[in-house]
Each structure stands twice: as C-alpha cells, then as structure tokens.
Design an enzyme around this catalytic site. Structure first.
Site, PDB file in Angstrom:
ATOM      1  N   GLU B  60       0.803  -1.223   0.000  1.00  0.00           N
ATOM      2  CA  GLU B  60       0.000   0.000   0.000  1.00  0.00           C
ATOM      3  C   GLU B  60       0.839   1.279   0.000  1.00  0.00           C
ATOM      4  O   GLU B  60       0.583   2.179  -0.819  1.00  0.00           O
ATOM      5  CB  GLU B  60      -0.998  -0.011   1.159  1.00  0.00           C
ATOM      6  CG  GLU B  60      -2.144  -1.006   0.997  1.00  0.00           C
ATOM      7  CD  GLU B  60      -1.799  -2.412   1.441  1.00  0.00           C
ATOM      8  OE1 GLU B  60      -0.655  -2.617   1.913  1.00  0.00           O
ATOM      9  OE2 GLU B  60      -2.652  -3.308   1.319  1.00  0.00           O
ATOM     10  N   HIS B 129     -10.892  -4.173  10.110  1.00  0.00           N
ATOM     11  CA  HIS B 129     -11.568  -4.103   8.807  1.00  0.00           C
ATOM     12  C   HIS B 129     -12.929  -3.410   8.908  1.00  0.00           C
ATOM     13  O   HIS B 129     -13.821  -3.673   8.103  1.00  0.00           O
ATOM     14  CB  HIS B 129     -11.774  -5.505   8.215  1.00  0.00           C
ATOM     15  CG  HIS B 129     -10.556  -6.081   7.546  1.00  0.00           C
ATOM     16  ND1 HIS B 129      -9.416  -6.390   8.219  1.00  0.00           N
ATOM     17  CD2 HIS B 129     -10.306  -6.389   6.244  1.00  0.00           C
ATOM     18  CE1 HIS B 129      -8.520  -6.884   7.373  1.00  0.00           C
ATOM     19  NE2 HIS B 129      -9.034  -6.883   6.165  1.00  0.00           N
TER      20      HIS B 129
END
Ligand SMILES: Cc1ncc(C[n+]2csc(CCOP(=O)(O)OP(=O)(O)O)c2C)c(N)n1
Lengths: 326, 331
Positions: B60, B129
C-alpha cells in the site's frame, strides 16, 4: 528410517495435530455455510504441515505470530477446540471474549501473540518479541508466520534488517501457497523471495511444506541454532490452500483451475503423505488412522455444539478492555 | 432514469472518466480480473487493459507513493485502497507528501489523484476491517474528503473527484455496494462543498454523512409519527464543508443532531457540532448532539458490534429529547 518408540509417538502426534486442524476447518466452513458464523474466515486446510511441523519444534514459552489464515497456527501452538469455536461465533468463552473473531485469535498462555488482519502486520511484533528475548537473555525463539503476499510489505525488510544486525532469535516462516487473494505469486513477487532474505545476510531455506517431517526437521535445527544466538533465519514453505481465499470465495476458476486444486488434494495432501508413511513403516494401520480421525471429529462436533449453545458477551463488555486498568 | 447499485455507479464513473481522459488510470490490489473483493471494478480491465487497470502487490505505501509521483508528472491516478483501515499504512505518502506538495512548492506542483476507499462497521469483520477513518484525513490540510451516501452521490462525486486537481479521498460505505438508487442517463457531476437537503423540516436538523444519511432519514420518519418535523441534511463532502446549508437549517430549527460513523471523540461530528455552536449560537435552543461510533475498537461479536454504531432509533430518541426540552445539557 529407523523405527524407535520416540519417533513412533512423535509421528502419531504430528498426524493428530494436522488432523485436528483439518477437522477444525471443515467444521468452521460448515458453520459458515449454515450461516451460523458471523463474517468470513480464511481456511488453513492444505497447509497443516507448515504450522504443525514448525510448532512441534517449539516449546510453550516460544512465541509465534499468526495471520488472517491463522486457525492452523493457533491449534498447532496448543489452542483447544472449545475456545476456538467460541471465538469464531463471537461467544464470551472464546479466546478473545468474542472481541477478536477468526482473524484476531490470541492465546498468550501458549505463546501465541495473535493472528492479524493486516497482511504483514505481525512482522514488527514478532521481531520485537525476539528482541525482548535477547534483552532478557532468555533462549526463547519467535516464529513469524506470513504468506507470500506479505513479502510485498516494506515493513518486512525494515525488521529483517534489524533482526540480522542484532542477531535476533527469530524465524521468518513464509507460507508460499501460490496466491495472494486472487493473484498468483509470480505476478506479485519479483526475483526470488529467498534471495531477499539472503541480501541481509540471513540464512534462507526452501522446504516442501506438505512434508511435515521435513518441515519439522528443518525447523528443529533452526530453532536450536536461534536459541544459541545464531538467528535470524528465513524459511519458504511451498504449500497450497484447498479452499478459496476465504470461505465465500467459491467460484474461483478465473484465477486457478479445478485440476490444479485436485492435483494438490489428491497427490500432495500433507495428512495423506504422513499417513502413507506411517502405514508403510508399520507405525499405524489404516484403521488406526481412521480411528484418530473419527475421535477428533467427535471432539470437534462436541465443541461446535458447546460453542453454539455458549453465551454471548454481556453488552456491558463493549467498552471493557479499551485500556487496561492501572 | 435507471436504478443502479452503488457498486455499478462507481464502476460507471471510473469507466466514463477513463474514456474521457487517457491520463486516468486505476491502481490497487486485485482491481483487474478479480474486480476487487467487492466486485466494484469488474469489467474495467477488459475495456482498458492491464496498462490502465493495474494490479499491485500488497504494497500500500508503495503504490500510494507511485500514484503521487505519477500525478505530479501528468497522470490522474485512481488508487483503490481495499479497506479504509489500510489508510494507516499509506498515511505518510498521503498526508506528508500528496497533501502538502502543492502548498510547499508555492503552487508549482500539483497532485491530481483520487484515493478510493471504504468505511463502515457491522459486517462482522472486527477491529482492523471496520473502521471509518475519514476524520483522520479531513484533519490534514490539502486533502479533500467526499462521503457519498447513495449510488447517485457516488457517481457524481467520484467524477468530480477525478477532475479535481488536488488529492481527494473518497469513502464508500462497504455495506452499501449493493444498495440501489436512481441515476440520470445523461452525464452529471456533483460539486464539492454543496450539501443536499433531503427532507425539509422545522423542529430539528439531522445531519448525516454517508450511510448515516439513511439512518437520519429513517429517524425522521420515526419522529414524524411523534409530530416532530425533522430536516435531514447530507453534507456529501466534509472537506470542503457546506457550512451555509447547515447553518441556515439550524437557524430555522434551533436544534441539531450530527450523525457519522467515525469515532465520536475528535471526530467529524465534533467538527460540525462546534461550527454550529460557534456560528449559530444565539439561534440554538438546545445543545448540539454528536452521535459517532462508540469510542472503542470495533468488536467482532455481533451483540457488541451493533452497539457501536448510531441507529435510527437512537437518533430519534436524542432528537426527541432536545425537542421536548428534556435535555438541556449535552449527553
Ligand atoms: C495491509 C493489507 N492489505 C491488504 C489486505 C487484504 N488481504 C487480506 S489477505 C490478502 C492476501 C494475502 O496473501 P498471502 O500473504 O499470500 O496470504 P494467504 O492469504 O495466501 O495465506 C489480502 C490482499 C490486508 N488484509 N492487509
């Protein structure tokens, strides 16, 4: 292969531990299919020899860190069915009182510092645990489990550098199952994963991750060296996940073929491989192996029933554990 | 007007902009053949090839940085960050680099990129998440922040974001990808900094971002039954924030409840509530109520997780209290 009592018992233990993981996952998958489990989960089936081969080289005070595909690591490091299933179902008797779920199971009593839902997120934690051992002059070793996909995280290279500089007692265990999510490893990893570790001066090994005895032999050797301050080490274990990336990943022919899946399941299954070895060495008969399987299946079924009937956390627990009371 | 899902709306916006401007490309994990885990980008690689729909390794900070550099040199990247929670991994590239480059270079350089990501709990995905982290990036000067509340906003805001010459972070609610809304046949863009008044009312203003808009709309229906007439506002973008629409509404109703799925402490609700208190103080008949996600990591167990996010019932309850005068001091 020499047959002695110790090995016989040990091999049977390897077999039982791997079977436990497989049976656990089959039940977890069924809970998902029956819509009894909240959320999604990632199955470890097919990779059992990795967790068992390595964890059987560890003692209870050695530490591991685990991943989103972590049930196998937890079981191999000593977790029990009841607390595992309770956590998967969000029940208060689960390893994390229902707060963590499948991707966050931690079992400190057995040296499991926790699964992680951030890919590569545990690499710092594992290396820090090894630093702690060194600072304490303890000979505990830490194993950091992660997938091939996680080798793309920069953090890995920062901590491997420090681990090598400071000779930390850590083993980086890369479970290469050929895929990260829906992408093949070749598409996401340039060059050689082992060479990356070697560039830091870390001794790196490749091993067949379906051969539990080979994994265990290598791991035992490296753990002993790491205990003596000769770490860190890196192992790439070639393996395969039988299910989809997660339980909901059912239609997956667009990224891998049914034929490939069947080939691994039929010809490279870690439990079958060890089973055939046990039979050919006269250590256990087919019937005895079946008996092991059915005993463990009964235990798992009892645990599932237990977990289904267990209590959810009291709602007052929602803001408990944000901080530890001082 | 066709009715499409939020997921289709995002897909259309990307496709239309990629057709219009060859500098636009999409980059992220499993965005090509897999079409992301939420299947939002399915089909794009077939039209635009792997040169413009780029699958990355799980790196990322790496692909975020690549996007910043490509944007500075002429591309208009759309970065797909699979979960909003992974913002913590890209913060340096986004906040120290992308956000500041135009300013630090005295206006010479610019970073026209879009970071698409998501927010939202109650998907039983636990603490890493499920976060709604928009306040975190809204805090950093130089970043625009859009929060579409339906397929209609998702398409119009994303197209505006792609044409903006600044870094824009756009948060889609991952539980809304299959929710449908009517979207015009013809091309449209929604401007940043223009809130939408979804329901007019005179007794209390309910301000809801992203899916909290629907929560506010449902709360307004509940309040109607009690004879309380609520106005519902969706800010659509929180940077820039349409202060006028919010202040004008509160000046009329004298009461406000601000609802958002980010954590309440130091959050979006705090910012909006304090602007109301500062700028409409003499019009207020009750304290402005903030309702964010509970200030705890999002728990896995459904019985706990459901307690952490605002619901229509709880919004209505708070609105009733400030309208009836039962609540004089903030909760
Ligand atoms: C930082 C981060 N990026 C992306 C994801 C989404 N994600 C979850 S698992 C996964 C693939 C991981 O592949 P690998 O490390 O090889 O492990 P495997 O799933 O194959 O066991 C991805 C991309 C994540 N959880 N964390």
């Amino acid at each position: 292969m020499k047959k002695n009592k110790h090995n016989t018992e040990f091999y049977l233990r390897l077999y039982k531990q791997m079977t436990k993981i497989r049976v656990f996952e089959d039940n977890a998958n069924q809970l998902y299919l029956d819509a009894k489990m909240p959320g999604l989960t990632h199955m470890y089936s097919g990779e059992e020899a990795v967790a068992v081969g390595i964890c059987e080289a560890l003692r209870i005070s050695d530490k591991i860190t685990s991943t989103h595909r972590g049930h196998g690591h937890c079981m191999a490091k000593g977790a029990n069915f009841n607390q595992m299933f309770c956590e998967l179902l969000g029940k208060v008797e689960g390893y994390c009182r229902g707060k963590g779920g499948s991707m966050h199971i931690a079992d400190q009593a057995n040296g499991n510092l926790g699964a992680n839902a951030i890919v590569g997120g545990s690499m710092g934690i594992a290396t820090g645990s090894a630093l702690r051992a060194k600072l304490q002059k303890s000979d505990d070793v830490t194993v950091c489990f992660f997938g091939d996909g996680a080798t793309a995280q920069g953090l890995m290279y920062e901590v491997m550098n420090m681990a090598a500089l400071w000779q930390l007692p850590i083993i980086y265990a890369c479970e290469n199952n050929g895929y990260s999510e829906y992408t093949t490893t070749e598409e996401i990893a340039a060059g050689s994963i082992l060479e990356r570790a070697r560039a830091f001066g870390i001794e790196a090994f490749n091993v067949d991750g379906q051969d539990v005895i080979a994994v265990n032999k290598l791991a035992s050797d490296l753990v002993e060296k790491a205990r003596k301050g000769k770490g860190p080490f890196f192992i790439e274990l070639m393996t395969y996940r039988y299910h989809g990336h997660h339980v909901g990943d059912i239609n997956r022919t667009y990224y891998r073929s049914k034929k490939e899946e069947l080939d691994w399941k039929n010809n490279r299954d870690p439990i079958q491989i060890l089973g055939s070895f046990l039979e050919s060495e006269g250590i256990a008969s087919d019937a005895e192996l079946m008996e092991i399987h059915s005993t463990i299946s009964r235990e798992a079924k009892d645990a599932v029933d237990y977990a289904l009937n267990a209590a959810y956390p009291d709602t007052s627990e929602v803001d408990l554990h944000v901080f530890q009371e001082v | 007007m066709p009715e499409i899902t939020l997921s289709q709306a995002v897909n259309q916006a990307i496709a239309e902009e990629m057709r219009r401007d060859s500098n636009v490309f999409l980059i992220g994990e499993d965005v090509a053949e897999a079409g992301t885990p939420f299947k939002v980008t399915s089909g794009l690689v077939e039209e635009f090839s792997t040169e413009r729909v780029i699958d990355t390794p799980i790196s990322e900070p790496g692909f975020m940085g690549l996007a910043v550099g490509a944007a500075m040199t002429g591309s208009r990247p759309i970065v797909d960050l699979m979960f909003g929670d992974f913002l913590f991994l890209v913060m340096d590239q986004l906040c120290n680099q992308a956000a500041k480059i135009h300013y630090m270079s005295g206006g010479k350089l610019n970073v026209p990129l879009v970071l698409r990501t998501n927010l939202g709990a109650t998907r039983r995905s636990a603490a890493q998440h499920s976060q709604s982290l928009h306040a975190l990036v809204a805090h950093v000067p130089g970043l625009k922040v859009a929060m579409p509340s339906s397929a209609y906003e998702a398409k119009g805001l994303l197209k505006t974001a792609i044409r903006d010459n600044n870094p824009v972070v756009i948060f889609e609610d991952k539980l809304m990808y299959q929710d449908k809304a009517f979207v015009p046949d013809e091309e449209y863009l929604l401007p940043f900094g223009e809130a939408a008044i979804l329901k007019e009312g005179r007794d209390v203003t309910l301000i809801g971002t992203s899916s909290m808009r629907q929560v506010c709309e449902r709360a307004a229906i509940l309040l109607d039954k009690d004879g309380i007439n609520a106005e519902v506002i969706d800010p659509r973008t929180i940077v820039p924030l349409d202060e006028n629409t919010i202040l004008n509404s509160v000046k009329k109703t004298s009461r406000a409840v601000v609802v958002d799925e980010g954590h309440q402490n130091f959050g979006t609700t705090a910012e909006i509530a304090s602007r109301i208190s500062e700028k409409a103080f003499y019009y207020l008949d009750a304290p402005v109520i903030r309702m964010g996600a509970m200030d705890v990591p999002i728990p896995f167990s459904p019985v706990l997780e459901d307690l952490t996010v605002p619901t229509a019932e709880r919004v209505a309850e708070n609105a009733r209290k400030i309208v009836s005068g039962e609540l004089v001091h903030a909760l």
